[in-house]
Design a protein around this motif. Structure first.
Motif, short mmCIF file in Angstrom:
data_model
loop_
_atom_site.label_atom_id
_atom_site.label_comp_id
_atom_site.label_asym_id
_atom_site.label_seq_id
_atom_site.Cartn_x
_atom_site.Cartn_y
_atom_site.Cartn_z
N ASP A 62 0.83 -1.20 0.00
CA ASP A 62 0.00 0.00 0.00
C ASP A 62 0.87 1.26 0.00
N TYR A 63 1.87 1.31 0.89
CA TYR A 63 2.78 2.47 0.92
C TYR A 63 3.55 2.59 -0.40
N HIS A 64 3.94 1.44 -0.96
CA HIS A 64 4.68 1.45 -2.23
C HIS A 64 3.82 2.06 -3.35
N LEU A 65 2.57 1.62 -3.46
CA LEU A 65 1.70 2.15 -4.52
C LEU A 65 1.45 3.64 -4.33
N ASP A 66 1.31 4.06 -3.07
CA ASP A 66 1.12 5.49 -2.80
C ASP A 66 2.38 6.27 -3.19
N GLY A 67 3.54 5.72 -2.88
CA GLY A 67 4.78 6.39 -3.27
C GLY A 67 4.94 6.47 -4.77
N ARG A 68 4.50 5.42 -5.48
CA ARG A 68 4.58 5.43 -6.93
C ARG A 68 3.75 6.56 -7.53
N SER A 69 2.65 6.92 -6.88
CA SER A 69 1.81 8.00 -7.41
C SER A 69 2.57 9.32 -7.41
N ALA A 107 8.38 4.14 4.44
CA ALA A 107 7.37 3.42 5.23
C ALA A 107 7.17 2.01 4.69
N SER A 108 7.21 1.86 3.36
CA SER A 108 7.09 0.54 2.76
C SER A 108 8.26 -0.34 3.15
N ILE A 109 9.47 0.22 3.15
CA ILE A 109 10.66 -0.53 3.51
C ILE A 109 10.61 -0.92 4.99
N GLU A 110 10.09 -0.04 5.81
CA GLU A 110 9.96 -0.36 7.24
C GLU A 110 8.99 -1.52 7.44
N ALA A 111 7.91 -1.56 6.63
CA ALA A 111 6.93 -2.64 6.73
C ALA A 111 7.50 -3.96 6.22
N PRO A 126 11.36 -3.93 -4.77
CA PRO A 126 10.77 -2.82 -5.53
C PRO A 126 10.74 -1.49 -4.78
N SER A 127 10.45 -1.49 -3.49
CA SER A 127 10.39 -0.22 -2.77
C SER A 127 11.78 0.39 -2.61
N ARG A 128 12.79 -0.45 -2.41
CA ARG A 128 14.15 0.08 -2.30
C ARG A 128 14.61 0.65 -3.65
N ALA A 129 14.27 -0.03 -4.75
CA ALA A 129 14.63 0.48 -6.08
C ALA A 129 13.89 1.77 -6.38
N ALA A 130 12.62 1.86 -5.97
CA ALA A 130 11.85 3.08 -6.19
C ALA A 130 12.39 4.24 -5.36
N LEU A 131 12.82 3.96 -4.13
CA LEU A 131 13.43 5.00 -3.31
C LEU A 131 14.74 5.47 -3.94
N ALA A 132 15.50 4.54 -4.49
CA ALA A 132 16.74 4.90 -5.17
C ALA A 132 16.46 5.80 -6.37
N ALA A 133 15.42 5.48 -7.14
CA ALA A 133 15.05 6.29 -8.30
C ALA A 133 14.64 7.70 -7.88
N THR A 134 13.96 7.80 -6.74
CA THR A 134 13.52 9.12 -6.25
C THR A 134 14.72 9.99 -5.93
N TYR A 135 15.70 9.42 -5.22
CA TYR A 135 16.92 10.18 -4.92
C TYR A 135 17.67 10.54 -6.20
N HIS A 136 17.66 9.62 -7.16
CA HIS A 136 18.35 9.88 -8.42
C HIS A 136 17.73 11.08 -9.13
N PHE A 137 16.41 11.12 -9.19
CA PHE A 137 15.74 12.25 -9.85
C PHE A 137 15.98 13.56 -9.10
N TRP A 138 16.28 13.46 -7.82
CA TRP A 138 16.44 14.66 -6.99
C TRP A 138 17.88 15.20 -7.07
N LEU A 139 18.75 14.53 -7.80
CA LEU A 139 20.13 14.98 -7.93
C LEU A 139 20.20 16.40 -8.50
N SER A 140 21.03 17.21 -7.89
CA SER A 140 21.27 18.58 -8.38
C SER A 140 22.68 18.97 -7.94
#
Length: 501
Positions: free
Chosen positions: A287-294, A319-323, A329-343
């Motif tokens: 559930d947390y993963h799908l919400d994060g994907r949105s 939160a998904s990783i904690e659960a 998938p949630s760890r890879a999605a978190l990695a992608a989020t940090y990647h997109f945030w690179l500046s």
């Protein structure tokens, strides 16, 4: 002499027909054909509702063809009586009461022949003519797009669940090698569009559309999925699934839908053609993963790249990783989020956080391809080309990201012909991506494909004229291409337009 021979042959034919009737071969054949007709109609009509795969009807047809001569031989050799199965009498025909004669006899034969022709037509239609419904690409694959599903729940906040179900169905289909599935970044862009199915298919360059809806009520949900052939607007598949909202139920639905669509499109699901990644340990992680994907979808499509959206995505994935700390998938999605945030302001910290999460995802599931794609992108940001190539070798499923990462690498190496090829492939998966259009146009110019680049850039400018996308970024390439083909007037006008921006 000839008259006698002819008379004898006529008598032999009549004797044979009489023997067929005496042994009830014609009656058995007629009854068998009627039974086959009914069986095929029942399977064809009821099958989709029961979720039967298409091979069931094919099996019925093949068994019916094999069974017809067997039934006729048995009818010749045996009598089916109330006392049981007995061998047919070998008494001469003349000693046995004859059946209908004259007009009645020919009517009986006409009925038998009519049934035979009708069943033959049905077999031909099911085995051969229906194949024409399936459209293939030059490489033998089918092309399909999964649109964003409609949220029919009373709570608009359930949209993340609805999008997550549609996205996972898309991901499951994307693993089938005989399918070319349009990227979510293009197909979901058309949410709420007034375009017809045919117009959407034309925009996405596909022949088939998958659409659906989800209605959630408490801990249950009804998922409706339809497969449509765009050209005729024919519904090739329509299924409803009433499920409890559990991890296994959700995964089972998406895998079942993917397999039914694959069956209907007559594509092979080979070993390994299955949704990658193990299921999470509990519904909270999913559930947390799908919400994060949105939130991540908004970042990937550049519709909202504010710090608030990044933080919201990170919060959900953490939160998904904690659960479930052991779900890749949630760890890879978190990695992608940090990647997109690179500046430039946070490069080292965000890069390291992304790298650590990717390594954890691949530790958990070394075959998880999205993790390898993210790793390739991450190394590319530091121009570590050897590491990029090593990561790309782990990705074998054709996809937008696989082609895109290879295109960027080839472009960086100055291999522009190969870059064009890979950008074209990426664009076929994601035809509404303005970023890929821009990069594809640039690679065409660098590959000295000037006339092709002019046509593509002008077409793109026309397509994006009603949007806010900054097409002026393509103007330098366009001006240069016009100059290289000798049209200095257009080159000057385009250059002036670019300088005026």
């Amino acid at each position: 002499m000839l008259g006698a021979v002819s008379s004898r042959l006529d008598g032999t034919r009549m004797s044979f027909l009489s023997e067929l009737k005496r042994r009830k071969v014609l009656r058995t054949g007629g009854g068998y054909l009627v039974a086959v007709w009914v069986a095929m109609q029942v399977v064809d009509v009821v099958g989709p509702g029961l979720g039967l795969p298409d091979w069931v009807l094919t099996t019925v047809i093949v068994c019916s063809i094999i069974g017809l001569p067997i039934a006729l031989v048995l009818a010749w050799a045996y009598d089916f009586k109330s006392t049981g199965l007995t061998r047919s009498s070998d008494a001469p025909v003349s000693s046995v009461a004859t059946g209908p004669t004259g007009a009645a006899r020919w009517a009986e034969l006409s009925i038998f022949v009519t049934l035979l022709i009708a069943v033959a037509y049905l077999l031909t239609d099911k085995l051969f003519l229906s194949q024409d419904e399936v459209v293939t690409l030059p490489d033998g694959r089918r092309s399909v797009a999964v649109l964003a599903f409609d949220n029919l729940s009373d709570d608009p906040g359930q949209q993340y669940l609805v999008d997550g179900i549609a996205e996972e169905i898309l991901n499951a289909l994307a693993t089938v090698r005989d399918l070319r599935v349009t990227s979510r970044t293009s197909s979901f862009t058309l949410r709420g569009s007034d375009l017809t199915t045919q117009e959407i298919a034309e925009m996405l360059d596909v022949d088939y559309i998958v659409e659906g809806s989800v209605r959630r009520s408490g801990q249950t949900a009804r998922v409706t999925v339809q497969l449509i052939r765009a050209e005729s607007d024919a519904h090739l598949l329509s299924d409803n699934f009433d499920i409890n909202l559990g991890v296994s139920e959700l995964l089972e639905v998406q895998e079942t839908v993917a397999r039914r669509i694959s069956d209907r499109l007559q594509v092979r699901v080979l070993p390994g053609d299955e949704l990658q990644g193990n299921p999470p340990a509990n519904l909270a992680a999913l559930d947390y993963h799908l919400d994060g994907r949105s939130y991540l979808r908004r970042i990937e499509t550049l519709s909202d790249t504010s710090d608030e959206v990044f933080r919201s995505a990170i919060e959900r994935f953490e939160a998904s990783i904690e659960a479930d700390p052991e779900w890749a998938p949630s760890r890879a999605a978190l990695a992608a989020t940090y990647h997109f945030w690179l500046s430039p302001d946070n490069f080292d910290d965000a890069w390291q956080r992304s790298y650590e999460q990717i390594q954890e995802a691949l530790r958990i599931d070394p075959a998880y391809e999205p993790g390898w794609i993210s790793l390739a992108y991450l190394h590319l940001r530091k121009y570590d080309f050897e590491a990029v190539l090593e990561a790309q070798e782990k990705v074998i499923t054709p996809s937008r990201n696989r082609s895109w990462s290879k295109a960027i690498l080839m472009f960086t190496f100055g291999r522009f012909e190969q870059a064009v090829e890979h950008f074209r492939a990426a664009w076929s998966f994601d035809p509404l991506s303005n970023l890929i259009r821009l990069q594809y146009a640039e690679s065409l110019v660098c590959a000295a494909k000037y006339r092709e680049s002019i046509d593509f850039i002008e077409e793109t400018r026309a397509d994006l004229s009603a949007t806010n996308y900054p097409t002026y970024r393509m103007l330098p390439e366009l001006a240069y291409a016009y100059a290289k083909v000798g049209n200095d007037t257009m080159a000057g006008q385009i250059a002036d337009a670019w300088l005026a921006e």
